[in-house]
Design a protein around this motif. Structure first.
Motif, short mmCIF file in Angstrom:
data_model
loop_
_atom_site.label_atom_id
_atom_site.label_comp_id
_atom_site.label_asym_id
_atom_site.label_seq_id
_atom_site.Cartn_x
_atom_site.Cartn_y
_atom_site.Cartn_z
N CYS A 77 56.23 68.55 24.92
CA CYS A 77 57.46 68.69 26.13
C CYS A 77 56.80 69.93 26.82
N THR A 78 56.07 70.94 26.48
CA THR A 78 55.70 71.87 27.28
C THR A 78 55.06 71.36 28.65
N ALA A 79 54.52 69.84 28.55
CA ALA A 79 54.34 69.23 30.01
C ALA A 79 55.24 69.26 31.04
N PHE A 80 56.64 69.52 30.62
CA PHE A 80 57.68 69.50 31.72
C PHE A 80 57.57 70.94 32.39
N TRP A 81 56.89 71.90 31.81
CA TRP A 81 56.66 72.96 32.60
C TRP A 81 55.36 73.47 33.04
N LEU A 82 54.47 73.07 32.07
CA LEU A 82 52.99 73.40 32.15
C LEU A 82 52.38 72.47 32.93
N VAL A 83 52.58 70.92 32.81
CA VAL A 83 52.23 69.68 33.20
C VAL A 83 50.86 69.26 32.43
N ASP A 84 49.76 70.27 32.48
CA ASP A 84 48.91 70.14 31.34
C ASP A 84 49.05 70.68 29.97
N SER A 85 49.72 69.86 29.20
CA SER A 85 50.23 70.15 27.74
C SER A 85 49.05 69.75 26.91
N TRP A 86 47.89 69.52 27.07
CA TRP A 86 46.83 69.08 26.23
C TRP A 86 46.32 70.18 25.27
N PRO A 87 46.23 71.49 25.46
CA PRO A 87 45.89 72.44 24.45
C PRO A 87 46.93 72.35 23.67
N VAL A 88 48.00 72.77 24.08
CA VAL A 88 49.03 72.93 22.76
C VAL A 88 49.32 71.70 22.02
N LEU A 89 49.24 70.35 22.60
CA LEU A 89 49.71 69.22 22.15
C LEU A 89 48.45 68.81 21.00
N SER A 90 47.37 69.15 21.48
CA SER A 90 46.07 68.83 20.52
C SER A 90 45.81 69.67 19.13
N LEU A 91 46.46 71.17 19.63
CA LEU A 91 46.65 72.04 18.59
C LEU A 91 47.87 71.76 17.46
N SER A 92 48.85 71.34 18.10
CA SER A 92 49.93 70.86 17.16
C SER A 92 49.49 69.57 16.40
N TRP A 93 48.74 68.92 16.84
CA TRP A 93 48.09 67.92 16.13
C TRP A 93 47.29 68.18 15.13
N ARG A 94 46.53 69.22 15.43
CA ARG A 94 45.52 69.62 14.19
C ARG A 94 46.33 70.42 13.11
N VAL A 95 47.18 71.08 13.35
CA VAL A 95 47.90 72.06 12.50
C VAL A 95 48.30 71.26 11.22
#
Lengths: 263, 265
Positions: B171-189
């Protein structure tokens, strides 16, 4: 040579666009090292040496393995399948350029970027935050050579998977199978010394161990005798040669199934 | 407002069409399933190799580790199968095609997630259920009605934790557009989830329990079955924590959807 260097530079620059992605990669790698650190601390739990490796050696091995994994992650398999699907593969057919070497140049460019952005910070982190000393020995000198050969073997697997893009719509499945097989059978997740005896002998002869186990042993046990080290290097050379020939033959076959409707 | 029953009927209708369409790429489905099979089992392989050299990991036996891992596999499957479309969110926000989800008389999250159903994720689910049955038989867990009910609640709660972590990150994409860094980290945790939290030292254990609550995806809820007598009291809150986190995630999603102003195209 110059034309391939230009390709390397191009893929290096493309990678630079995703700067923030690298932050995630570095943090992800730190996270992995934290898990590995505590996992292996629990495993050793007072024991000095398990299967001939001390805690420091095992942790250095595992932490470096995840760093090497990122280093070799060049995404050329994805790039190839994209170019095949979009028909851009024809660019290689009409120019005096070798497809395999061109893709290798891309991979090389990306790896150099990975070295600068991921490997250097990781090495500093390992030394200062985790306090791991890198042992000195003749193996340390051979390590760069071994790592380069390992890169070429890893590239051949990526290239072969990329070529399957000629036959299938999406390569997700094969990329996953390739990554999992390599991680599981190369000693990237757990040093090969921990595997059961019979399995160890098998794994040492498969090409997977030449990607992770061979270079990592040069750095964690650098004083295990020059003869053995050179033998492992020769083994790596053998797989580089075999896999390069095999993937070239595969390309010559795969390119024949290509049908492109217009430009 | 449509009723839940109507939504369920709708969901089956949409997915039936989706699966029919996907089955045109049969070879792709088979290869992806094989990929899923191997990648689901690789960490288990590491445990198996590791336990050749040790008898327990911080007091947990191999069978118990298999149980926790099987629980983890089942708990992460709903995210994989039902919420897989979330990976596309950042592209749709960037291009502006996300606008279409505003124009249907349906719950937006429902409509959005229903557009994809990850069939290969079912491989992981089935493997996980099989392993969970196997490990609990080995350990000798009694499957009374009460225990089965608790297991269902625990699994639903844990899967809500996993969904909440990843969807919030996306959902950070709504504000940051490129949410890849946050998303991929959340996937790795989530890779932390199958390990006993007790191997981590204080600061990290706190982090993985209260800040990024991955401990609640597998380890803590598993304790209700593995160590019913000695488990700390808070592990019994695991099912509720999933519901709370999912609620918070839904708030973030709603705020994001309301604040996004489109791309003008």
């Amino acid at each position: 040579m110059r034309k391939y260097l230009a390709l390397s530079k191009g893929w290096f620059m493309t990678g630079m666009v995703y700067r923030f992605g690298f932050i995630a990669t570095i943090v992800g790698n730190i996270l992995y090292m934290v898990i590995a650190y505590y996992l292996w601390t629990s495993v050793y739990d007072g024991q000095e040496v398990i299967n001939g490796l001390s805690f420091d050696q095992t942790f250095l091995y595992v932490a470096l393995a995840s760093t090497v994994f990122i280093l070799f992650n060049t995404y050329v398999d994805w790039l190839m399948s994209f170019e095949i699907r979009e028909g851009r593969i024809t660019n290689y057919l009409v120019k005096p350029i070798d497809h395999q070497l061109a893709v290798l140049a891309y991979g090389g460019g990306r790896t150099i970027l990975n070295i600068l952005i991921v490997t250097v910070p990781t090495a500093l982190l390992l030394t200062f935050a985790f306090g791991v000393a890198i042992p000195v020995g003749v193996g340390l000198l051979l390590f760069p050579v071994s790592l380069f050969l390992a890169f070429l073997i890893s590239f051949c697997f990526d290239y072969a998977v990329g070529l399957t893009g000629f036959y299938t719509e999406s390569i997700w499945g094969l990329v996953t199978v390739k990554e999992t097989l390599i991680l599981a059978l190369s000693g990237a997740l757990i040093p090969i010394q921990f595997f059961p005896e019979g399995l160890q002998n098998l794994l040492r002869w498969l090409p997977f161990s030449a990607i992770y186990h061979t270079p990592l042993m040069m750095i964690t046990q650098p004083d295990q005798g020059l003869g053995l080290l050179l033998e492992r290097l020769a083994f790596q050379f053998f797989w580089v040669g075999t896999l390069f020939v095999f993937t070239r033959l595969f390309y010559n076959r795969a390119i024949k199934v290509l049908r492109i409707a217009g430009g | 407002m449509r009723s839940i029953r109507e939504y369920i009927r709708l969901y089956f209708l949409i997915e039936a069409q989706y699966i029919k369409a996907r089955m045109h790429y049969r070879a792709d489905f088979i290869i992806s399933s094989i990929g899923m099979f191997f990648s689901s089992l690789v960490t288990l392989g590491v445990f198996w190799v590791l336990f050749g050299s040790i008898t327990d990991l911080a007091g947990w036996t191999l069978q118990e580790m298999v149980f926790i891992y099987a629980f983890y596999m089942v708990a992460i499957s709903p995210m994989q199968v039902l919420f897989d479309h979330i990976w596309q969110l950042r592209f749709q926000i960037e291009e502006g095609s996300f606008i279409k989800y505003y124009f249907r008389p349906l719950n937006m999250m429902f409509y959005y997630m229903s557009e994809m159903f990850d069939i290969k994720g079912l491989v992981q689910l089935v493997l996980g259920i099989g392993l969970l049955a196997y490990a609990s038989a080995q350990i000798g867990i009694e499957w009374t009605i009460g225990n089965i009910g608790l297991m269902l609640a625990a699994l639903i709660g844990a899967s809500l934790v996993q969904i909440a972590v990843v969807v919030t990150a996306a959902c950070t994409a709504f504000w940051l557009v490129d949410s890849w860094p946050v998303l991929s980290l959340s996937w790795r945790v989530r890779e932390i989830a199958p390990y006993p939290m007790t191997i981590f030292s204080g600061a990290f254990r706190f982090l993985f329990t209260f800040v990024i609550p991955v401990g609640f995806i597998a380890f803590y809820p598993s304790q209700m079955f593995l160590r019913p007598g000695t488990a700390p009291a808070f592990v019994y809150a695991a099912p509720v924590i999933g519901v709370i986190l999912f609620g918070l995630m839904y708030l973030v999603w709603t705020r994001g959807v309301n604040s996004w102003s489109g791309t003008g195209s």
